[in-house]
Design an enzyme around this catalytic site. Sequence first.
Site, PDB file in Angstrom:
ATOM      1  N   LYS A   1     -23.808  -7.432  27.131  1.00 25.82           N
ATOM      2  CA  LYS A   1     -25.580  -7.755  27.755  1.00 25.82           C
ATOM      3  C   LYS A   1     -25.800  -7.838  28.833  1.00 25.82           C
ATOM      4  O   LYS A   1     -24.669  -8.640  29.825  1.00 25.82           O
ATOM      5  CB  LYS A   1     -26.546  -8.317  26.941  1.00 25.82           C
ATOM      6  CG  LYS A   1     -26.192  -9.323  27.403  1.00 25.82           C
ATOM      7  CD  LYS A   1     -26.371 -10.377  27.473  1.00 25.82           C
ATOM      8  CE  LYS A   1     -25.906 -12.243  27.757  1.00 25.82           C
ATOM      9  NZ  LYS A   1     -26.086 -13.289  28.637  1.00 25.82           N
TER      10      LYS A   1
ATOM     11  N   ASP B   1     -27.512 -15.397  21.672  1.00 28.78           N
ATOM     12  CA  ASP B   1     -28.063 -15.115  21.959  1.00 28.78           C
ATOM     13  C   ASP B   1     -27.611 -13.145  21.364  1.00 28.78           C
ATOM     14  O   ASP B   1     -27.302 -12.479  21.278  1.00 28.78           O
ATOM     15  CB  ASP B   1     -26.704 -14.321  23.119  1.00 28.78           C
ATOM     16  CG  ASP B   1     -27.092 -14.614  24.550  1.00 28.78           C
ATOM     17  OD1 ASP B   1     -28.399 -15.540  25.234  1.00 28.78           O
ATOM     18  OD2 ASP B   1     -26.386 -15.276  25.133  1.00 28.78           O
TER      19      ASP B   1
HETATM   20  O1  C5P Z   1     -26.457 -20.638  21.812  1.00 24.55           O
HETATM   21  P1  C5P Z   1     -25.091 -21.015  21.957  1.00 24.55           P
HETATM   22  O2  C5P Z   1     -24.119 -21.409  21.247  1.00 24.55           O
HETATM   23  O3  C5P Z   1     -24.739 -19.934  22.673  1.00 24.55           O
HETATM   24  O4  C5P Z   1     -25.162 -21.886  22.831  1.00 24.55           O
HETATM   25  C1  C5P Z   1     -24.285 -22.603  23.433  1.00 24.55           C
HETATM   26  C2  C5P Z   1     -24.557 -24.403  24.247  1.00 24.55           C
HETATM   27  O5  C5P Z   1     -25.567 -23.514  25.727  1.00 24.55           O
HETATM   28  C3  C5P Z   1     -25.438 -24.694  23.568  1.00 24.55           C
HETATM   29  O6  C5P Z   1     -24.500 -25.636  22.703  1.00 24.55           O
HETATM   30  C4  C5P Z   1     -26.518 -26.052  24.891  1.00 24.55           C
HETATM   31  O7  C5P Z   1     -25.758 -26.435  25.711  1.00 24.55           O
HETATM   32  C5  C5P Z   1     -26.565 -24.184  25.809  1.00 24.55           C
HETATM   33  N1  C5P Z   1     -27.716 -23.363  25.233  1.00 24.55           N
HETATM   34  C6  C5P Z   1     -28.675 -24.400  26.152  1.00 24.55           C
HETATM   35  N2  C5P Z   1     -30.389 -24.070  26.137  1.00 24.55           N
HETATM   36  C7  C5P Z   1     -29.824 -22.743  25.437  1.00 24.55           C
HETATM   37  C8  C5P Z   1     -28.763 -21.755  25.142  1.00 24.55           C
HETATM   38  C9  C5P Z   1     -28.055 -22.447  25.228  1.00 24.55           C
HETATM   39  O8  C5P Z   1     -29.058 -25.352  26.726  1.00 24.55           O
HETATM   40  N3  C5P Z   1     -31.500 -22.103  25.362  1.00 24.55           N
END
Ligand code: C5P
Length: 303
Positions: free
Chosen positions: A17, A155
Amino acid sequence: MLFQQHEQSLLVHAPAKLNLFLEILGRRADGYHELDTLMIAVDLHDTLTFTETSPGVADDAIDFRAEFVVPQPASGLSLPQDANNLVIKAVELIKRETGCRRGVQIRLFKRIPLASGLGGGSSDAAATLVALNRLWQLELDDSQLHRLAAQLGSDVNFFLAPNGLAICRGRGEAIQPLQFQHHFHFVIARMHQGLSTAQVFARCKPSSQPRSAGRLIDELQRGNKTAASQAMYNALQSPAEVLTSELCELKAKFSELPVLGHSMSGSGTAYYGWCANRKLAQAAAARLRSRGVPFVVTVQSRF
Ligand code: C5P
């Protein structure tokens, strides 16, 4: 996401994406950030095969192997072969939630670079949920798949969206699919260094006067890519630029190319240019390669 059934196996193409727009609305009590982002799926993809475990192998065994099938930027990151890979996390989650005790052989052929903001790991995880739901006839409906997807990462839900184009809010998992008729062309590039999503979010600040994706969406719906490309925005780009000078190098290279607009995707470090047509995307890619950029591909939107 594209599926092909071959006797005992299911083959899935899991797309990358691009974030055409990403604004940070606030910081939440759970540590995540409240987002308003517009994501589009493109035809750079990983391929996964899911095969019923052969007789003789322990019934519930997960036999997983992952390999890169195209040269990758030398980032020093290795492709996880264990539970650090979101594919394995997705298998374990779906088994735990449904009580299913079956085994599977999974092969992951990777083209989407790691730590790039292109959603490769999330797309692989979404493909795994959908494929195992079919292969094991678990009969999870869309809302149950979305609930599992949200537990795997912010995502992952996007890749369950029907048209490959959606506004994503909340921490990214609350998706609103959009309908579009047009195809768009991009060139994607990445230098050597990758960045972790957490590392980039840790440096960002919520906007006091948030921008809106409204104009970009209106222009996209009209198929007016020149105006749409001028409304691209990524609030994570400035914090990522502080973490790696390679992004500024790429930005400088893109500003010399005949692209409609350019931006970082997600938390980086992939950078992309929106091109007027395929020929111009290929010309831009050739220029980037001749200037020593280690990873360059041309893509088009798929929906
Ligand atoms: O959700 P995901 O595991 O992809 O996110 C990885 C990290 O990115 C989270 O642990 C967080 O620190 C950060 N994040 C965030 N806000 C979001 C998505 C991700 O702070 N909306």
